[in-house]
Design a protein around this motif. Sequence first.
Motif, short mmCIF file in Angstrom:
data_model
loop_
_atom_site.label_atom_id
_atom_site.label_comp_id
_atom_site.label_asym_id
_atom_site.label_seq_id
_atom_site.Cartn_x
_atom_site.Cartn_y
_atom_site.Cartn_z
N ASP A 222 -30.41 7.66 7.48
CA ASP A 222 -31.18 6.41 7.41
C ASP A 222 -30.99 5.72 6.06
O ASP A 222 -31.00 4.48 5.98
N THR B 246 -26.86 -2.92 4.66
CA THR B 246 -27.37 -2.31 5.88
C THR B 246 -26.23 -2.23 6.89
O THR B 246 -25.46 -3.19 7.04
N GLY C 220 -24.53 -5.42 12.29
CA GLY C 220 -24.84 -6.84 12.19
C GLY C 220 -23.75 -7.60 11.46
O GLY C 220 -22.60 -7.18 11.38
N ASN D 107 -21.12 -5.81 8.75
CA ASN D 107 -22.35 -5.19 8.25
C ASN D 107 -23.17 -6.27 7.53
O ASN D 107 -22.72 -7.41 7.41
N GLN D 108 -24.33 -5.91 7.07
CA GLN D 108 -25.16 -6.87 6.34
C GLN D 108 -25.16 -6.50 4.85
O GLN D 108 -25.88 -5.57 4.45
N GLY E 244 -28.28 0.36 11.32
CA GLY E 244 -29.54 -0.06 10.71
C GLY E 244 -29.90 0.72 9.47
O GLY E 244 -30.88 0.41 8.79
N ARG F 101 -29.65 1.97 5.59
CA ARG F 101 -29.49 1.12 4.40
C ARG F 101 -29.04 1.95 3.21
O ARG F 101 -29.32 3.14 3.12
#
Length: 545
Positions: A303, A405, A408, A378-379, A348, A350
């Motif tokens: 995570d 993150t 995305g 990715n973000q 998701g 980070r």
Amino acid sequence: MLTGPIRNDIDKLWEKFWTGGITNPLTVIEQISYLMFARMLDMQEEAEERKANRTGKAFVRLFPDTKEGQLLRWKNFKNLSGKDLHKHLKNEVYPYFSKLGQVADIDQVGEDTPVKAMGHISDYMEDADLEIKNESVLVAALEMVDSLPLNQSDVKGDIYEYLLSKLTTAGINGQFRTPRHIIDAMIEIIDPQPWDTICDPSCGTAGFLARTMEYLNRKHTSPENIWTDEEGNQHYPGDLLENYREHISDDMFWGFDFDTTMLRVSSMNMMLHGVNGSNILYQDTLNKSIRENFPQQEENFFDVILANPPFKGSLDETNTNPELLSMVKTKKTELLFVAHILRSLKLGGRAAVIVPDGVLFGSSKAHQQLRQELIENNQLEGIISLPSGVFKPYAGVSTAILLFTKGGTTERVWFYDLQADGLSLDDKRTPLKGEGTNDLPDAISKWKAYRQLVESNFDFSQFGDDAQGCANPENAGAYFQDKTQKAFVVDAADIASNKYDLSINRYKEVVYEEEVYEDPKVILGKLMALEKDIMADLKELEGML
């Protein structure tokens, strides 16, 4: 925080080691670690004995219930004379560290036993050796460790952190220790939760993992349970974490390294921070063997990842994880580590990762390929540019913190130009006070303000160029559009049009103030008047001779 007397005791012992011929700080920490480990084993055995006396139930002993086995306990050997003590530790106690899992009553070993609670630390004690040759130094070390308040969970973590701070005066096998205030800032920005699974793929002394445990304790302590010592230091027992204790102890923390000395130190650091079952494991995370040894953790597992991976040197492609090479074709470790972190994060998940500035603007195909992956698939949330002296005295390299993150796509990137971290940027790194000496609190505050806007689906484009020059932080949207400020945002499209260049100087706008100079004739007249005064003074001096 430690009290003055404990710090003084550690400092005095450090001097004894130095005068006794042990000058390598890492060796000193190792030797003290072994003694602390021996005492903590005995403390754990005593706790189990008290519990057994209350309940009448048998328990799995760490030490055999024989005369020889009981002599391995701290309380039974701590009063030996120097010569006997040295012989006993070297030939009996330290060799026993590696046999902790080999208990006589093996059929009694359950899920919640002191043997299991040792985690992986016994694996790294196999080659523990007593390097303290001076008997008076050994006795002094034993007395100091015996006096430490190791029964106070938060204090014993502080003790080890203070020991590790001594490493600031020396490099660790070519690596360098991440300053604790930088680690704390990264943790606060990422804001780990007690249900997260957290990793450092190049854990070193486990600074990121241990400080995360401290952060969780601070965030999850009820006000009535915060206590203050005689010097005004506040302590946080983390009483609101009880529902997550099993996860925290066994599954939350993962650290990888291929230096067994570092594995010993980091395992001890986590144990002293109250996490006995942390997964501190031997593995080169960039090596292809990770796919065989840790296939689950290698992909889509964590995570949160917090890291300051080594960024010197290049790897042999034949031994590198091929999955990373398919993402970014390079031998450079700094690029491969970012690729590995992306791969091992859950969707998701980070990360906050320290990288050298070259990662941000390098012109090679591999550099651009990695930055494009971060932006398009990715973000990439933010980049904090750090001053070049942050890692002195080890290195003067310029670095930045990447915040991203997994999954995305990136719409915009938040930048912060951190120019001061509260310490001088020379080799001494002395603390500074006063306005403008520490940008870290402001960086964290601006990041939180920015994230609130993002989570409220704020439309950053509505201000456009009209926002330029707006220095009002209260009007946060406009403030972040102003590229003359320390914190500002840049659209991903602008970054893509600049070959995915992420260096802050590419986008930061500098306001130059016009300098006003006097007319040259006026300056010349002043110089001539000054010359005239000098000659007059010389004439007066000559008349005195």
